[in-house]
Design a protein around this motif. Structure first.
Motif, PDB file in Angstrom:
ATOM      1  N   SER A 273      41.994 -20.280 -52.318  1.00 57.62           N
ATOM      2  CA  SER A 273      42.254 -18.893 -51.922  1.00 57.62           C
ATOM      3  C   SER A 273      43.743 -18.688 -51.682  1.00 57.62           C
ATOM      4  O   SER A 273      44.266 -17.594 -51.916  1.00 57.62           O
ATOM      5  CB  SER A 273      41.403 -18.470 -50.731  1.00 57.62           C
ATOM      6  N   LEU A 274      44.458 -19.733 -51.235  1.00 55.61           N
ATOM      7  CA  LEU A 274      45.914 -19.601 -51.099  1.00 55.61           C
ATOM      8  C   LEU A 274      46.571 -19.384 -52.459  1.00 55.61           C
ATOM      9  O   LEU A 274      47.427 -18.514 -52.624  1.00 55.61           O
ATOM     10  CB  LEU A 274      46.496 -20.851 -50.437  1.00 55.61           C
ATOM     11  N   LEU A 275      46.137 -20.190 -53.442  1.00 59.08           N
ATOM     12  CA  LEU A 275      46.693 -20.038 -54.790  1.00 59.08           C
ATOM     13  C   LEU A 275      46.343 -18.661 -55.349  1.00 59.08           C
ATOM     14  O   LEU A 275      47.179 -17.980 -55.941  1.00 59.08           O
ATOM     15  CB  LEU A 275      46.170 -21.137 -55.706  1.00 59.08           C
ATOM     16  N   GLY A 276      45.088 -18.265 -55.162  1.00 55.78           N
ATOM     17  CA  GLY A 276      44.664 -16.934 -55.619  1.00 55.78           C
ATOM     18  C   GLY A 276      45.462 -15.848 -54.940  1.00 55.78           C
ATOM     19  O   GLY A 276      45.878 -14.873 -55.571  1.00 55.78           O
ATOM     20  N   PHE A 277      45.719 -16.051 -53.649  1.00 56.98           N
ATOM     21  CA  PHE A 277      46.517 -15.074 -52.917  1.00 56.98           C
ATOM     22  C   PHE A 277      47.907 -14.942 -53.531  1.00 56.98           C
ATOM     23  O   PHE A 277      48.392 -13.841 -53.788  1.00 56.98           O
ATOM     24  CB  PHE A 277      46.640 -15.466 -51.445  1.00 56.98           C
ATOM     25  N   LEU A 278      48.551 -16.074 -53.776  1.00 55.87           N
ATOM     26  CA  LEU A 278      49.913 -16.038 -54.310  1.00 55.87           C
ATOM     27  C   LEU A 278      49.944 -15.345 -55.668  1.00 55.87           C
ATOM     28  O   LEU A 278      50.868 -14.585 -55.972  1.00 55.87           O
ATOM     29  CB  LEU A 278      50.483 -17.450 -54.416  1.00 55.87           C
ATOM     30  N   LEU A 279      48.921 -15.578 -56.483  1.00 53.41           N
ATOM     31  CA  LEU A 279      48.845 -14.940 -57.798  1.00 53.41           C
ATOM     32  C   LEU A 279      48.696 -13.419 -57.648  1.00 53.41           C
ATOM     33  O   LEU A 279      49.462 -12.643 -58.218  1.00 53.41           O
ATOM     34  CB  LEU A 279      47.660 -15.524 -58.579  1.00 53.41           C
ATOM     35  N   TYR A 280      47.721 -13.018 -56.853  1.00 56.46           N
ATOM     36  CA  TYR A 280      47.473 -11.580 -56.690  1.00 56.46           C
ATOM     37  C   TYR A 280      48.642 -10.919 -55.959  1.00 56.46           C
ATOM     38  O   TYR A 280      49.069  -9.821 -56.312  1.00 56.46           O
ATOM     39  CB  TYR A 280      46.167 -11.374 -55.931  1.00 56.46           C
ATOM     40  N   ALA A 281      49.193 -11.623 -54.950  1.00 54.77           N
ATOM     41  CA  ALA A 281      50.277 -11.052 -54.155  1.00 54.77           C
ATOM     42  C   ALA A 281      51.516 -10.804 -55.005  1.00 54.77           C
ATOM     43  O   ALA A 281      52.193  -9.785 -54.844  1.00 54.77           O
ATOM     44  CB  ALA A 281      50.616 -11.978 -52.989  1.00 54.77           C
ATOM     45  N   SER A 282      51.809 -11.717 -55.946  1.00 51.52           N
ATOM     46  CA  SER A 282      53.015 -11.484 -56.747  1.00 51.52           C
ATOM     47  C   SER A 282      52.800 -10.316 -57.705  1.00 51.52           C
ATOM     48  O   SER A 282      53.735  -9.586 -58.011  1.00 51.52           O
ATOM     49  CB  SER A 282      53.459 -12.750 -57.470  1.00 51.52           C
ATOM     50  N   LEU A 283      51.560 -10.128 -58.150  1.00 47.63           N
ATOM     51  CA  LEU A 283      51.264  -8.927 -58.936  1.00 47.63           C
ATOM     52  C   LEU A 283      51.464  -7.680 -58.075  1.00 47.63           C
ATOM     53  O   LEU A 283      52.017  -6.673 -58.517  1.00 47.63           O
ATOM     54  CB  LEU A 283      49.821  -8.977 -59.451  1.00 47.63           C
ATOM     55  N   MET A 284      51.024  -7.776 -56.809  1.00 46.40           N
ATOM     56  CA  MET A 284      51.140  -6.629 -55.902  1.00 46.40           C
ATOM     57  C   MET A 284      52.610  -6.304 -55.614  1.00 46.40           C
ATOM     58  O   MET A 284      52.978  -5.147 -55.470  1.00 46.40           O
ATOM     59  CB  MET A 284      50.422  -6.926 -54.586  1.00 46.40           C
ATOM     60  N   ILE A 285      53.444  -7.341 -55.525  1.00 43.88           N
ATOM     61  CA  ILE A 285      54.872  -7.105 -55.284  1.00 43.88           C
ATOM     62  C   ILE A 285      55.472  -6.353 -56.465  1.00 43.88           C
ATOM     63  O   ILE A 285      56.225  -5.391 -56.296  1.00 43.88           O
ATOM     64  CB  ILE A 285      55.602  -8.439 -55.043  1.00 43.88           C
ATOM     65  N   GLY A 286      55.106  -6.781 -57.670  1.00 37.85           N
ATOM     66  CA  GLY A 286      55.596  -6.091 -58.867  1.00 37.85           C
ATOM     67  C   GLY A 286      55.184  -4.631 -58.871  1.00 37.85           C
ATOM     68  O   GLY A 286      55.974  -3.741 -59.185  1.00 37.85           O
ATOM     69  N   ILE A 287      53.933  -4.380 -58.479  1.00 40.65           N
ATOM     70  CA  ILE A 287      53.437  -3.005 -58.478  1.00 40.65           C
ATOM     71  C   ILE A 287      54.118  -2.189 -57.388  1.00 40.65           C
ATOM     72  O   ILE A 287      54.577  -1.071 -57.620  1.00 40.65           O
ATOM     73  CB  ILE A 287      51.912  -2.995 -58.270  1.00 40.65           C
ATOM     74  N   GLY A 288      54.200  -2.769 -56.191  1.00 38.46           N
ATOM     75  CA  GLY A 288      54.826  -2.056 -55.081  1.00 38.46           C
ATOM     76  C   GLY A 288      56.265  -1.680 -55.399  1.00 38.46           C
ATOM     77  O   GLY A 288      56.756  -0.623 -55.013  1.00 38.46           O
ATOM     78  N   ALA A 289      56.935  -2.556 -56.144  1.00 30.56           N
ATOM     79  CA  ALA A 289      58.345  -2.299 -56.442  1.00 30.56           C
ATOM     80  C   ALA A 289      58.519  -1.292 -57.573  1.00 30.56           C
ATOM     81  O   ALA A 289      59.509  -0.575 -57.626  1.00 30.56           O
ATOM     82  CB  ALA A 289      59.038  -3.611 -56.806  1.00 30.56           C
ATOM     83  N   SER A 290      57.548  -1.218 -58.491  1.00 34.72           N
ATOM     84  CA  SER A 290      57.798  -0.402 -59.685  1.00 34.72           C
ATOM     85  C   SER A 290      57.032   0.912 -59.705  1.00 34.72           C
ATOM     86  O   SER A 290      57.302   1.753 -60.547  1.00 34.72           O
ATOM     87  CB  SER A 290      57.489  -1.214 -60.940  1.00 34.72           C
ATOM     88  N   ILE A 291      56.068   1.093 -58.797  1.00 33.14           N
ATOM     89  CA  ILE A 291      55.287   2.325 -58.819  1.00 33.14           C
ATOM     90  C   ILE A 291      55.498   3.102 -57.533  1.00 33.14           C
ATOM     91  O   ILE A 291      55.260   2.591 -56.442  1.00 33.14           O
ATOM     92  CB  ILE A 291      53.798   2.010 -59.030  1.00 33.14           C
ATOM     93  N   PRO A 292      56.008   4.326 -57.655  1.00 36.78           N
ATOM     94  CA  PRO A 292      56.451   5.028 -56.466  1.00 36.78           C
ATOM     95  C   PRO A 292      55.338   5.665 -55.621  1.00 36.78           C
ATOM     96  O   PRO A 292      55.485   5.769 -54.419  1.00 36.78           O
ATOM     97  CB  PRO A 292      57.401   6.105 -56.995  1.00 36.78           C
TER      98      PRO A 292
END
Lengths: 404, 313
Positions: A273-292
């Motif tokens: 779940s930690l690995l899954g978290f890091l995978l999903y979280a980095s996708l979320m960072i990309g989205i948070g940064a690029s979608i207003p």
């Protein structure tokens, strides 16, 4: 390094205080524990006390019930129906039943009570009658008449087995674990996405990136949130252990035994779940940064969560054939592996190579996504209220236009 | 590093955003301990230049040195920044937020907390220290933002539009603080499009337009260079009758007259003529130096500036 730690600490303490986190981390387990407790109380009522009726009277005209054979303490014999009726009226008994002479042929037993007669009494009376009839027959196989089927499920290698009573429990464990892992992966990742959006919206990001490097900021946020996600998972697992303990002490040690959480299972799931978290979280960072806009970001976030949730759609296949091809495929695919492994573990023995391959593929995917997420984050963190179009996204991924 | 008297050196820096050239072959130096103004209209490239100095953006070409080093890394802790886009953590308490930002600049938590309280008192915000940032008025947030820039006593302070959104009292307060920091040796870069605000405060300036440097030097030098060959007088008499006066314009207030001098006439010649003339009486006489606003308009309209000259510095 010190700055990563400072950022992680702030992210942890700030988000820990969020109402939605407190609810998911503490509220859900508490609610579940209360439900389990209530359920046990209800079951105990039904099985032992036969409801609130107190003493039960009976009049045995057929002579079925032998004194001392399986008769519970709260049963009281009366000589005639009149006596029993009087006792019911005066309240010394809560109900009485009459076994008429015709019982041996008809099986009819008449029950008298002012209110409802709990279902538990029927079951109880049935087993009492059965025990008495068996005693009358006097045969070594009479026990089988009472309990002709005792189903035992075994795993192929014979390492685990369960009987029918606890079979349900066997399916609850993977389901609950998969759910806990999904929540650990998704809840704090969503906070992370919101945090990145908030920083941009607040414009505080410009100040932060003149104090720390974008990668320090990214890792600080990731580590803080991973710790928060882990905290939640540990609380849930702790609550699960407590619930099992509660069930064991509540008079169901067999079910509790089936529900117990093997430590190797727990540790494997924490890692995945930690690995899954890091995978999903980095996708979320990309989205948070690029979608207003918040709404749009949430929509995309839930869309991206779909591959993680996929094992739930294949639950019947995975649990029905825990070593089958679908289960194997979903164990190896990076996005589906955490939940699939959560579902398979209690039902089969997952070969080590599958675990390691699944983990390796997850790690590689995670590293690639983090790298991309970091690039998008760096390229778009100072673009306020603007969405990166696909060309700009591609550019951001290919070249680093800003500093590392 | 110690012997280096330049706080910042920008040489030949350019930055493109797609087809837009935001900064175009820009060069200037900022000396240690001075107040340096970066002027220009909105969109001239000031913020982009600042972001390159702060390593938020990398120049496409050119060299930038900050405090003797390449931008970024450890020297960021020695720089304070008041961004044009103001922003703090809105859901955090003011003192907490400032303390956190201080620790990100390398301060210890206790030191940062002490400094935050000191500055909150200095700008009269001590009673809102435990309030959330979002509960502050705009002016209060501005002052809190300034604290975030100076809490760690930076060697180099970069303030982008420092007075926007401030009332006159708070504008003066911020000016006082900047003066105080300067007297303690802090190098200050002020970026603004409100040129009159910084005329009196700055030692030197660079003026940008369309990403290019159009003016660079000390404020006095520049104003003298753009002296239009005129004097401003207050007094009595028909000014157009004086020898060497090409043109007379009456100023808006009606008391001042600007006398444009004919070629070859110096202000000294005119002074002499006035003194010798019985018909003219004078209460004020000064060389008409244009304001930075006027110089800017002239430079931009002619789009001349230094580009025609060979290397202004």
């Amino acid at each position: 390094m010190r700055k990563i730690w400072l950022i992680a600490k702030r992210e942890y303490t700030y988000n820990f205080r969020r109402k939605s986190y407190l609810f998911s981390a503490f509220g859900v387990p508490v609610v579940i524990l209360i439900l389990v407790g209530v359920l046990i109380l209800i079951m105990q009522q039904q099985f032992t006390a036969t409801g609130t009726l107190g003493t039960i009277g009976y009049v045995d005209k057929a002579g079925v019930l032998e004194p001392g054979v399986a008769l519970p303490d709260e049963y009281l014999e009366f000589e005639s129906e009149e006596e029993a009726a009087n006792a019911l009226e005066s309240g010394t008994i809560g109900a009485y039943f009459v076994i008429p002479r015709s019982y041996w042929r008809s099986g009819i037993v008449e029950a008298y009570a002012y209110g409802d007669v709990p279902e538990g009494i029927q079951d109880q009376l049935e087993s009492v009658l059965r025990a008495n009839i068996a005693a009358a027959i006097n045969s070594p196989y009479v026990e089988r008449l009472q309990e002709p089927l005792n189903f035992i499920f075994r795993t192929i290698d014979g390492s685990r087995s369960v009987d029918l009573d606890t079979a349900i429990a066997l399916f609850i464990v993977p389901y609950v674990m998969a759910f806990a892992v999904l929540m650990a992966i998704s809840i704090t990742s969503t906070f992370l996405m919101q945090g990145v959006m908030e920083d941009k919206e607040n414009r505080v990001i410009e100040l932060i990136v003149t104090s720390v490097s974008p990668l320090e900021l990214l890792w600080g946020k990731m580590i803080g949130m991973a710790a928060l996600s882990l905290t939640q998972l540990l609380i849930w697992l702790g609550a699960a252990v407590a619930a099992v303990e509660l069930i064991g002490r509540g008079g169901h040690p067999v079910i509790a035994q089936a529900l117990r959480l093997p430590p190797d299972y727990a540790i494997t799931m924490i890692i995945f779940s930690l690995l899954g978290f890091l995978l999903y979280a980095s996708l979320m960072i990309g989205i948070g940064a690029s979608i207003p806009t918040d709404q749009e970001a949430r929509q995309i976030a839930s869309l991206i969560l779909m591959p993680f949730v996929l094992p739930f759609f294949f639950m019947i296949q995975i649990m029905g054939e825990p070593s089958g091809p679908i289960a194997l495929a979903l164990t190896l695919v990076p996005f589906t592996s955490p939940l699939t492994i959560a579902m398979r573990w209690p039902l089969t023995t997952i070969p080590l190579w599958q675990l390691l391959t699944g983990m390796a593929l997850l790690l590689v995917t995670m590293a690639i996504i983090i790298w991309i997420g970091a690039r998008i984050f760096r390229a778009s963190m100072l673009m306020y209220g603007k969405r990166l179009n696909l060309r700009e996204l591609w550019r951001a991924i290919r070249y680093s236009t800003v500093t590392g | 590093m110690v012997g280096n008297e330049l706080a910042i050196s920008v040489s030949g820096a350019s930055k493109n955003f797609g087809p837009v050239r935001a900064v175009d072959n820009l060069s200037f130096d900022v000396r240690r301990g001075e107040v340096f103004a970066m002027l220009g209209p909105n969109g001239a490239g000031k913020t982009t230049t600042i972001r390159m100095i702060l390593d938020i953006l990398k120049p496409d070409s050119g060299e930038i040195t900050v405090l003797g080093h390449r931008p970024g890394g450890a020297i960021l802790d020695r720089i304070g920044y008041l961004p044009e886009e103001r922003g703090l953590y809105r859901n955090q308490k003011v003192a907490e937020c400032l303390t956190y930002l201080g620790t990100l600049k390398g301060m210890s938590a206790s030191d940062a907390k002490k400094k935050a309280m000191h500055w909150l008192e200095r700008v009269e915000l001590e009673e809102v220290a435990t309030k959330k940032v979002s509960e502050l008025s705009r002016g209060m947030q501005q002052k809190a933002q300034l604290i975030a820039a100076i809490i760690h006593s930076p060697e180099l302070l970069i303030v982008d539009e420092p007075f926007s959104g401030l009332d006159p009292v708070n504008t003066q307060l911020v000016k006082d603080i900047l003066h105080e920091l300067k007297s303690q040796g802090t190098t200050i870069i002020m970026s603004t499009h409100m040129m009159h605000q910084v005329e009196a405060m700055s030692d030197r300036l660079v003026m940008l337009n369309h990403g290019r440097r159009v003016l660079y030097g000390t404020v006095d030098e520049i104003r003298r260079k753009y002296a239009i060959g005129a004097v401003v007088v207050e007094g009595d008499g028909d000014w157009s009758k004086l020898p060497g006066v090409a043109r007379v314009t009456q100023d808006e207030n009606g008391r001042e007259f600007t006398l444009v001098l004919a070629d070859g006439t110096t202000p000294k010649d005119l002074m002499k003529a006035i003194a010798e003339s019985p018909e003219h009486h004078i209460r004020r006489f000064e060389e008409a130096l244009p304001s930075l606003d006027e110089i800017f308009i002239k430079v931009v309209e002619g789009d001349a500036g230094e580009q025609e000259e060979a290397g202004g510095a």
